[in-house]
Design an enzyme around this catalytic site. Sequence first.
Site, PDB file in Angstrom:
ATOM      1  N   ASP A 130      42.229   7.156  58.713  1.00 23.29           N
ATOM      2  CA  ASP A 130      41.039   6.603  59.362  1.00 23.29           C
ATOM      3  C   ASP A 130      41.408   5.294  60.056  1.00 23.29           C
ATOM      4  OD1 ASP A 130      39.419   8.622  58.376  1.00 23.29           O
ATOM      5  OD2 ASP A 130      38.508   7.410  56.795  1.00 23.29           O
ATOM      6  N   ARG A 180      42.055  12.109  65.939  1.00 24.88           N
ATOM      7  CA  ARG A 180      40.606  12.311  65.819  1.00 24.88           C
ATOM      8  C   ARG A 180      39.960  11.217  66.672  1.00 24.88           C
ATOM      9  NH1 ARG A 180      38.507  10.467  60.346  1.00 24.88           N
ATOM     10  NH2 ARG A 180      38.990  12.537  59.534  1.00 24.88           N
TER      11      ARG A 180
HETATM   12  P1  FDA Z   1      25.876   8.183  68.074  1.00 26.71           P
HETATM   13  O1  FDA Z   1      25.902   7.002  67.183  1.00 26.71           O
HETATM   14  O2  FDA Z   1      25.555   7.994  69.519  1.00 26.71           O
HETATM   15  O3  FDA Z   1      24.878   9.236  67.453  1.00 26.71           O
HETATM   16  C1  FDA Z   1      24.523  10.440  68.125  1.00 26.71           C
HETATM   17  C2  FDA Z   1      23.459  11.140  67.295  1.00 26.71           C
HETATM   18  O4  FDA Z   1      24.026  11.539  66.048  1.00 26.71           O
HETATM   19  C3  FDA Z   1      22.282  10.267  66.900  1.00 26.71           C
HETATM   20  O5  FDA Z   1      21.304  10.266  67.896  1.00 26.71           O
HETATM   21  C4  FDA Z   1      21.813  10.939  65.625  1.00 26.71           C
HETATM   22  O6  FDA Z   1      21.086  12.098  65.898  1.00 26.71           O
HETATM   23  C5  FDA Z   1      23.117  11.359  64.978  1.00 26.71           C
HETATM   24  N1  FDA Z   1      23.644  10.331  64.055  1.00 26.71           N
HETATM   25  C6  FDA Z   1      24.694   9.520  64.264  1.00 26.71           C
HETATM   26  N2  FDA Z   1      24.919   8.734  63.181  1.00 26.71           N
HETATM   27  C7  FDA Z   1      23.964   9.059  62.284  1.00 26.71           C
HETATM   28  C8  FDA Z   1      23.649   8.604  60.986  1.00 26.71           C
HETATM   29  N3  FDA Z   1      24.360   7.657  60.370  1.00 26.71           N
HETATM   30  N4  FDA Z   1      22.596   9.159  60.339  1.00 26.71           N
HETATM   31  C9  FDA Z   1      21.866  10.145  60.930  1.00 26.71           C
HETATM   32  N5  FDA Z   1      22.108  10.611  62.170  1.00 26.71           N
HETATM   33  C10 FDA Z   1      23.148  10.081  62.838  1.00 26.71           C
HETATM   34  N6  FDA Z   1      34.521   5.469  62.613  1.00 26.71           N
HETATM   35  C11 FDA Z   1      35.545   4.598  62.559  1.00 26.71           C
HETATM   36  O7  FDA Z   1      35.408   3.461  63.007  1.00 26.71           O
HETATM   37  N7  FDA Z   1      36.735   4.968  61.977  1.00 26.71           N
HETATM   38  C12 FDA Z   1      36.944   6.216  61.490  1.00 26.71           C
HETATM   39  O8  FDA Z   1      38.034   6.508  60.999  1.00 26.71           O
HETATM   40  C13 FDA Z   1      35.868   7.154  61.577  1.00 26.71           C
HETATM   41  N8  FDA Z   1      36.008   8.423  61.101  1.00 26.71           N
HETATM   42  C14 FDA Z   1      35.024   9.338  61.379  1.00 26.71           C
HETATM   43  C15 FDA Z   1      35.219  10.678  61.031  1.00 26.71           C
HETATM   44  C16 FDA Z   1      34.279  11.638  61.407  1.00 26.71           C
HETATM   45  C17 FDA Z   1      34.533  13.071  61.065  1.00 26.71           C
HETATM   46  C18 FDA Z   1      33.104  11.243  62.113  1.00 26.71           C
HETATM   47  C19 FDA Z   1      32.089  12.250  62.562  1.00 26.71           C
HETATM   48  C20 FDA Z   1      32.885   9.913  62.383  1.00 26.71           C
HETATM   49  C21 FDA Z   1      33.812   8.958  62.012  1.00 26.71           C
HETATM   50  N9  FDA Z   1      33.611   7.610  62.266  1.00 26.71           N
HETATM   51  C22 FDA Z   1      34.660   6.734  62.149  1.00 26.71           C
HETATM   52  C23 FDA Z   1      32.249   7.132  62.598  1.00 26.71           C
HETATM   53  C24 FDA Z   1      32.001   7.043  64.106  1.00 26.71           C
HETATM   54  O9  FDA Z   1      32.791   6.003  64.646  1.00 26.71           O
HETATM   55  C25 FDA Z   1      30.534   6.775  64.438  1.00 26.71           C
HETATM   56  O10 FDA Z   1      30.130   5.560  63.884  1.00 26.71           O
HETATM   57  C26 FDA Z   1      29.579   7.857  63.952  1.00 26.71           C
HETATM   58  O11 FDA Z   1      30.125   9.121  64.119  1.00 26.71           O
HETATM   59  C27 FDA Z   1      28.252   7.825  64.747  1.00 26.71           C
HETATM   60  O12 FDA Z   1      28.515   7.998  66.093  1.00 26.71           O
HETATM   61  P2  FDA Z   1      28.235   9.363  66.897  1.00 26.71           P
HETATM   62  O13 FDA Z   1      29.497   9.735  67.589  1.00 26.71           O
HETATM   63  O14 FDA Z   1      27.685  10.400  66.033  1.00 26.71           O
HETATM   64  O15 FDA Z   1      27.261   8.950  68.072  1.00 26.71           O
END
Ligand code: FDA
Length: 316
Positions: A130, A180
């Site tokens: 990560d 990733r």
């Molecule tokens: P965005 O925040 O724009 O969200 C899009 C939509 O997703 C929202 O409108 C909502 O519907 C849904 N959603 C997102 N977060 C939600 C929540 N907490 N609760 C409910 N609904 C939610 N970060 C990092 O800094 N280092 C890392 O190593 C990782 N590793 C990682 C692994 C995996 C498999 C994932 C999916 C994510 C990470 N992250 C991470 C976290 C990532 O950086 C980010 O903070 C979250 O995925 C939220 O961003 P989205 O891409 O979903 O988009």
Amino acid sequence: MLRTPLLYLSNAGWSRQLITHFGVARRTARRFVAGETPDDAIAAIRALNSQGINATLDHLGESVTNQSEATRAADDYVHVLGRIHDAGVRANVSVKLTQFGLDLDDEFCARNARRVVEEARRLDNFVRIDMEDSQHTDRTIAVFRKLHQEFDNVGLVVQAYLYRTQSDVDALLAEHARLRLCKGAYKEPPDHAFPRKADVDANYLRLAKQLLAQAQSLPPAGEGGRVPPLPAIATHDERIINAVEAEVAATGLPRQYFEFQMLYGIRRDLQQRLAAAGYPVRVYVPYGTEWYPYFMRRLAERPANVWFFLSNVVKS
Ligand code: FDA
């Protein structure tokens, strides 16, 4: 508006003590955390596997302050890799290097990480490193590179919100690193990260297309659901996911050459839709007692989660 204070609280010891004291916080965190023990995690993975979804297991913990804690964290990962193997579930592991002592001594941390990657190789499994906040980016990449010279069953996370990520991705793809791509979950100053979400999203899509363009240069996902393909598109952002699906359709990239990844408990409907459509999908499954900072980052991502938490407090 709530993101900054919540990310501040995720690192504040007094807030951790206060919030973890309440049973209602632990119960609310269970929406995002599979439980406290490896058994809880394996049960959650079995349920995902039965829906055609793979997993990556995260034994929660970060920023350890002494070497014995870091050694124990690596021991725990070695143990859980054995549990995954014995249970026959389709899961690999995700690790945070500050859990293995990155803040104490880089060499010591690299030795702990190496032990886990070596055990994963022995069991035909895979370790994803990560990415934490930007104070750790250079050192995390350095440890990854050291391991990647020796092992091909290790991958890294890159964050679209950082300005530097474009050049990191260019260099890492040239080294055939399995990446990733996520947006980034930490509090970063505007000289390191795009302050506007629209810019983060645009950078994400640009980088995702670059990863997909190179996706055929490494073997596709392995049959056992453990070794992932080259790019992992980790987001719940439906607009980006739709754009990625359109890109894949336009370029004819076979679906086994990349995977979508999402977090446990978030957008299960989307996880299931993508899996049913034949895309490899992997869910990040955290477990353990150190759930506080992970939980706070999930609250920070979505204000509705804070109201969900507060309504549980009121009801309790
Ligand atoms: P965005 O925040 O724009 O969200 C899009 C939509 O997703 C929202 O409108 C909502 O519907 C849904 N959603 C997102 N977060 C939600 C929540 N907490 N609760 C409910 N609904 C939610 N970060 C990092 O800094 N280092 C890392 O190593 C990782 N590793 C990682 C692994 C995996 C498999 C994932 C999916 C994510 C990470 N992250 C991470 C976290 C990532 O950086 C980010 O903070 C979250 O995925 C939220 O961003 P989205 O891409 O979903 O988009």
